[in-house]
Design a protein around this motif. Structure first.
Motif, PDB file in Angstrom:
ATOM      1  N   ALA A 234       0.807  -1.223   0.000  1.00 12.39           N
ATOM      2  CA  ALA A 234       0.000   0.000   0.000  1.00 12.39           C
ATOM      3  C   ALA A 234       0.842   1.276   0.000  1.00 12.39           C
ATOM      4  N   GLY A 235       1.816   1.365   0.899  1.00 14.72           N
ATOM      5  CA  GLY A 235       2.626   2.574   0.975  1.00 14.72           C
ATOM      6  C   GLY A 235       3.401   2.854  -0.297  1.00 14.72           C
ATOM      7  N   LEU A 236       3.865   1.791  -0.955  1.00 14.19           N
ATOM      8  CA  LEU A 236       4.653   1.950  -2.177  1.00 14.19           C
ATOM      9  C   LEU A 236       3.780   2.403  -3.350  1.00 14.19           C
ATOM     10  N   LEU A 237       2.485   2.104  -3.300  1.00 16.11           N
ATOM     11  CA  LEU A 237       1.593   2.435  -4.414  1.00 16.11           C
ATOM     12  C   LEU A 237       0.961   3.814  -4.295  1.00 16.11           C
ATOM     13  N   ASP A 238       1.078   4.440  -3.118  1.00 14.31           N
ATOM     14  CA  ASP A 238       0.372   5.700  -2.865  1.00 14.31           C
ATOM     15  C   ASP A 238       0.674   6.791  -3.886  1.00 14.31           C
ATOM     16  N   GLY A 239       1.902   6.845  -4.395  1.00 17.32           N
ATOM     17  CA  GLY A 239       2.299   7.951  -5.263  1.00 17.32           C
ATOM     18  C   GLY A 239       1.945   7.797  -6.729  1.00 17.32           C
ATOM     19  N   TYR A 240       1.309   6.683  -7.110  1.00 13.58           N
ATOM     20  CA  TYR A 240       1.027   6.443  -8.530  1.00 13.58           C
ATOM     21  C   TYR A 240      -0.384   6.902  -8.905  1.00 13.58           C
ATOM     22  N   GLY A 241      -0.490   7.512 -10.086  1.00  9.94           N
ATOM     23  CA  GLY A 241      -1.787   7.961 -10.578  1.00  9.94           C
ATOM     24  C   GLY A 241      -2.628   6.838 -11.138  1.00  9.94           C
ATOM     25  N   ARG A 242      -1.961   5.794 -11.658  1.00 12.47           N
ATOM     26  CA  ARG A 242      -2.682   4.643 -12.230  1.00 12.47           C
ATOM     27  C   ARG A 242      -2.058   3.351 -11.696  1.00 12.47           C
ATOM     28  N   ILE A 243      -2.910   2.386 -11.379  1.00 14.06           N
ATOM     29  CA  ILE A 243      -2.461   1.094 -10.856  1.00 14.06           C
ATOM     30  C   ILE A 243      -3.141  -0.014 -11.663  1.00 14.06           C
ATOM     31  N   GLY A 244      -2.366  -0.722 -12.479  1.00  7.48           N
ATOM     32  CA  GLY A 244      -2.899  -1.804 -13.306  1.00  7.48           C
ATOM     33  C   GLY A 244      -2.646  -3.148 -12.642  1.00  7.48           C
ATOM     34  N   CYS A 245      -3.680  -3.938 -12.461  1.00  2.00           N
ATOM     35  CA  CYS A 245      -3.562  -5.207 -11.719  1.00  2.00           C
ATOM     36  C   CYS A 245      -3.622  -6.428 -12.643  1.00  2.00           C
ATOM     37  N   PHE A 246      -2.551  -7.209 -12.620  1.00  6.10           N
ATOM     38  CA  PHE A 246      -2.479  -8.477 -13.354  1.00  6.10           C
ATOM     39  C   PHE A 246      -2.499  -9.616 -12.320  1.00  6.10           C
ATOM     40  N   LEU A 247      -3.596  -9.734 -11.583  1.00 11.20           N
ATOM     41  CA  LEU A 247      -3.684 -10.701 -10.489  1.00 11.20           C
ATOM     42  C   LEU A 247      -4.314 -12.007 -10.974  1.00 11.20           C
ATOM     43  N   ASP A 248      -4.135 -13.062 -10.174  1.00 13.43           N
ATOM     44  CA  ASP A 248      -4.686 -14.365 -10.540  1.00 13.43           C
ATOM     45  C   ASP A 248      -6.203 -14.282 -10.641  1.00 13.43           C
ATOM     46  N   ARG A 249      -6.752 -15.060 -11.572  1.00 10.57           N
ATOM     47  CA  ARG A 249      -8.206 -15.092 -11.741  1.00 10.57           C
ATOM     48  C   ARG A 249      -8.799 -16.168 -10.821  1.00 10.57           C
ATOM     49  N   ASP A 250      -8.678 -15.933  -9.529  1.00 14.30           N
ATOM     50  CA  ASP A 250      -9.232 -16.837  -8.529  1.00 14.30           C
ATOM     51  C   ASP A 250      -9.723 -16.006  -7.348  1.00 14.30           C
ATOM     52  N   GLU A 251     -10.205 -16.670  -6.304  1.00 13.52           N
ATOM     53  CA  GLU A 251     -10.796 -15.953  -5.171  1.00 13.52           C
ATOM     54  C   GLU A 251      -9.777 -15.043  -4.484  1.00 13.52           C
ATOM     55  N   ALA A 252      -8.541 -15.544  -4.295  1.00 14.76           N
ATOM     56  CA  ALA A 252      -7.504 -14.737  -3.644  1.00 14.76           C
ATOM     57  C   ALA A 252      -7.184 -13.497  -4.477  1.00 14.76           C
ATOM     58  N   GLY A 253      -7.115 -13.668  -5.808  1.00 14.80           N
ATOM     59  CA  GLY A 253      -6.857 -12.534  -6.684  1.00 14.80           C
ATOM     60  C   GLY A 253      -7.972 -11.508  -6.642  1.00 14.80           C
ATOM     61  N   ARG A 254      -9.209 -11.997  -6.580  1.00 16.47           N
ATOM     62  CA  ARG A 254     -10.361 -11.075  -6.525  1.00 16.47           C
ATOM     63  C   ARG A 254     -10.378 -10.300  -5.205  1.00 16.47           C
ATOM     64  N   ARG A 255     -10.035 -10.996  -4.103  1.00 15.51           N
ATOM     65  CA  ARG A 255      -9.987 -10.306  -2.810  1.00 15.51           C
ATOM     66  C   ARG A 255      -8.912  -9.216  -2.800  1.00 15.51           C
ATOM     67  N   THR A 256      -7.769  -9.524  -3.415  1.00 12.07           N
ATOM     68  CA  THR A 256      -6.672  -8.559  -3.462  1.00 12.07           C
ATOM     69  C   THR A 256      -7.050  -7.353  -4.310  1.00 12.07           C
TER      70      THR A 256
END
Length: 302
Positions: A234-256
């Motif tokens: 979270a702290g590392l992402l605070d300064g970015y204007g856009r955040i693109g997520c390439f997360l797993d297509r499963d329950e854990a990925g959806r929660r994240t």
């Protein structure tokens, strides 16, 4: 002296406890049982139970302990009495009386003592052959990964190493998946100047796949190395204007994805439609690579 219910719980075989929850070992080696981590998705077994000591260790998360801490991983709680309640319900035991029941001594996790850790350049070897089978070419692997040589209990091993922000490494080989602590996220900067966009990946195989596919562009890349590390990210992402997520297509990925969207709102974009029909980006890369090879063979045969 009469044994308390807590003592009885502490001596429940971990294999029996896991079996009650529907998890069986993938293989046995001496006193060690190996499982796919029962509370998260993984392909390579990295969860070990020491039958003699009745301790578990998750190499993927870099943590372990006894039956109480294992219950804590399932229910995601450090509350001791909540852990006791979960164990009691799982094994059909009466709930112990809370007063004076918390153990005064908790055994330390049975952690491997990594000895003589040495990071050296990743040269062509069986390790890079393994990465090539996962669709990762040597030119990409050698840029972002190293070879880690280390010892455990007097035996020497070597794996692919991917550094994180705290000096630890994610480690992979054909036979092993884990980490050399401390466990944390990895941040790969595209340039010296700050980027407006950061791409988020669950594991470094997916990050290497994105580089191979040419989808990273000029964005910085953050690899969680475990969905459990989303708070550290979270702290590392605070300064970015856009955040693109390439997360797993499963329950854990959806929660994240939901957790990141809750914090960053419209700045977050789900980019997983690229690999629709696949569990993750690396699986998509492997299918794409296989199709390309088959097309080349067809052309050569004509």
């Amino acid at each position: 002296m009469e044994r308390t219910e807590i003592d009885v719980m502490r001596h429940i075989p971990l294999a029996d406890f896991l079996a009650r929850l529907g998890h069986e070992p993938v293989r046995r080696s001496g006193n060690e049982l190996w499982y796919r981590a029962p509370y998260r998705n993984e392909r390579t077994p990295s969860f070990r139970v020491n039958v003699a000591k009745q301790l578990w260790y998750d190499f993927g998360l870099g943590k372990g302990g006894d039956i109480f801490t294992l219950a804590g991983e399932f229910i995601r709680s450090n509350d001791f009495m909540e852990q006791v309640k979960f164990i009691a319900e799982t094994v059909n035991m009466p709930m112990p009386v809370p007063e004076g029941s918390k153990p005064t001594f908790l055994p330390k996790p049975s952690e491997p003592a990594f000895e003589g850790v040495e990071a050296v350049p990743l040269l062509r070897s069986p390790l890079t052959d393994y990465l090539a089978e996962r669709g990762i070419p040597y030119v990409v692997a050698s840029r972002y990964c190293c070879r880690l040589n280390y010892g455990v209990r007097g035996k020497r091993y070597f794996t692919v190493g991917f550094p994180n922000v705290t000096g630890g490494y994610e480690i992979r080989s054909r036979f092993f998946k884990g980490c050399i602590p401390p466990k944390s996220v990895s941040l790969v900067k595209a340039n010296d100047i700050p980027a407006d966009e950061c791409l988020v990946f669950e594991g470094f195989m997916d990050f290497l796949s994105a580089v191979t596919l040419g989808v990273t562009g000029n964005a910085d890349c953050l690899v969680l190395n475990s969905v459990a590390n989303v708070e550290k990210a979270a702290g590392l992402l605070d300064g970015y204007g856009r955040i693109g997520c390439f997360l797993d297509r499963d329950e854990a990925g959806r929660r994240t994805l939901a957790a990141l969207t809750m914090r960053y709102g419209e700045r977050v974009t789900d980019r997983s439609s690229l690999y629709d029909g696949c569990k993750d980006l690396n699986e998509y890369l492997q299918l794409t690579t296989k199709k390309q090879k088959n097309n080349h063979l067809k052309i050569e045969e004509q």
